[in-house]
Design an enzyme around this catalytic site. Structure first.
Site, mmCIF file in Angstrom:
data_model
loop_
_atom_site.group_PDB
_atom_site.id
_atom_site.type_symbol
_atom_site.label_atom_id
_atom_site.label_comp_id
_atom_site.label_asym_id
_atom_site.label_seq_id
_atom_site.Cartn_x
_atom_site.Cartn_y
_atom_site.Cartn_z
ATOM 1 N N ARG A 54 29.285 22.117 15.237
ATOM 2 C CA ARG A 54 28.384 22.951 15.425
ATOM 3 C C ARG A 54 28.757 24.184 14.527
ATOM 4 N NH1 ARG A 54 30.177 19.833 19.091
ATOM 5 N NH2 ARG A 54 31.719 19.577 17.751
ATOM 6 N N THR A 55 29.952 24.917 14.609
ATOM 7 C CA THR A 55 30.037 25.213 13.636
ATOM 8 C C THR A 55 29.077 25.525 11.610
ATOM 9 O OG1 THR A 55 32.070 25.673 14.483
ATOM 10 C CG2 THR A 55 31.383 27.476 12.392
ATOM 11 N N LYS A 82 37.904 17.423 -8.330
ATOM 12 C CA LYS A 82 37.866 17.537 -9.780
ATOM 13 C C LYS A 82 39.520 18.179 -10.231
ATOM 14 C CE LYS A 82 33.091 15.836 -11.951
ATOM 15 N NZ LYS A 82 32.676 17.089 -12.336
ATOM 16 N N ARG A 104 34.974 27.816 5.920
ATOM 17 C CA ARG A 104 35.673 27.052 6.665
ATOM 18 C C ARG A 104 36.744 26.628 5.651
ATOM 19 N NH1 ARG A 104 34.967 22.978 11.844
ATOM 20 N NH2 ARG A 104 34.872 25.688 13.038
ATOM 21 N N HIS A 132 39.547 31.452 14.422
ATOM 22 C CA HIS A 132 37.816 31.103 14.691
ATOM 23 C C HIS A 132 37.254 32.491 15.223
ATOM 24 C CE1 HIS A 132 34.391 28.986 14.697
ATOM 25 N NE2 HIS A 132 35.406 27.906 15.155
#
Ligand code: CP
Length: 312
Positions: A54-55, A82, A104, A132
């Protein structure tokens, strides 16, 4: 504001301004032509170090509808693999002159740290169990549209509160807007000291749901339980899963919410989740695009005020 890092930093009037603008974008999003030009010429980079449906999708759609050049970093294919650090990765992208960075990250505080290093606007798309903010804002817009107001409501947030950044941002936002908040869940999933946030705490659904206007369900966030107690799903559903019978304890016109992703038959009955007379789960997703458009539009208005940073 230069960044959107958490509800913690927003005032009641900031929240109202953002929701009012998001309301206009929600109307635009229902038109055949969904384009506006608030971000024309700007570059938006989405960096998701944790899974999202969703986000991530709604930030991308929001940026594109507002005319930004949007780039999704494929973090699984990046040089993070890496051994490059989060900050080095962010500074590398910063040198390409993005205007908006949507991040995020699984660690609480990682997005705040990154925001101190770059000279573009940073939006927190969820950091660990911390915040959030755009989720709480889209939940607030959904509630305001369904109930006609965002104050003096009785709102139950149910389930795994301890591991939930959604719960934390919602407690902050709904508290700032002067609502009555009830938290319901097993004591093992209730954070210590939560009562200091001015909420009522229950471990019985019938008691906690009594006459509430809004019922917000949460997923069991097993990915953050790191070796701690994980309840059996059957037992959990029996005691804390929302179904039509438990919902009878709430107000007759109470709405049912879930931020997603949901686990049907664990925290919520699938039939109830799909019942458009009670569930506003799809409205939450719809409002997610509008709220993210509004958030990026407002931050873009402040671009250029940021102090230039010396890149080494
Ligand atoms: N509600 C929410 O943040 O969903 P995603 O994890 O799919 O983005």
């Amino acid at each position: 504001h230069r960044h959107l890092l958490g509800i913690e930093h927003l005032s009641q009037s900031d929240i109202t301004t953002l929701l009012d603008l998001a309301d206009t974008y929600a109307d635009l999003n229902r038109q055949p032509d969904k384009h506006a030009d608030a971000l024309t010429g700007l570059t938006q980079i989405n960096m998701f170090f944790e899974n999202s449906t969703r986000t991530q999708a709604s930030f991308e759609i929001a940026g594109k509808r507002l005319g930004a050049d949007v780039m999704n970093m494929a973090m699984q294919a990046s040089s993070i693999k890496k051994g490059e650090t989060l900050i080095d990765t962010a500074m590398t992208l910063n040198a390409m002159h993005p205007d908006l960075l949507v991040v995020r990250h699984p660690q609480s505080g990682a997005v705040d740290l990154l925001a101190q290093k770059v000279n573009c606007a940073v939006l927190n798309a969820g950091d660990g169990r911390h915040e959030h903010p755009t989720q709480a804002l889209l939940d607030a817009l959904t509630i305001r549209r369904a109930k006609g107001r965002l104050h003096r409501l009785s709102i139950a947030i149910c389930g795994d509160i301890a591991h939930s950044r959604v719960a934390r941002s919602n407690i902050l936002l709904l508290g700032k807007m002067e609502n009555r908040i009830r938290l319901i869940g097993p004591p093992t999933l209730m954070p210590a000291g939560v009562a200091d946030f001015g909420v009522e705490v229950f471990d019985d659904m019938a008691e906690g749901l009594r006459d509430v206007d809004v019922v917000m369900m949460l997923r069991l966030q097993k990915e953050r339980m790191d070796g701690g107690f994980i309840p059996s799903e059957r037992e959990y559903y029996h005691r804390y899963g929302l179904d039509a019978e438990k919902l009878t304890h709430a107000a007759p016109d109470a709405i049912v919410m879930h931020p997603g992703p949901m686990n049907r038959g664990v925290e919520i009955d699938g039939t109830l989740a799909d019942d458009i007379n009670r569930s506003v789960i799809q409205d939450q997703v719809e409002m997610g695009v509008a709220v993210r458009m509004a958030a990026m539009d407002l931050l873009a208005r402040n671009l250029g005020n940021a102090p230039a940073r010396q890149l080494s």
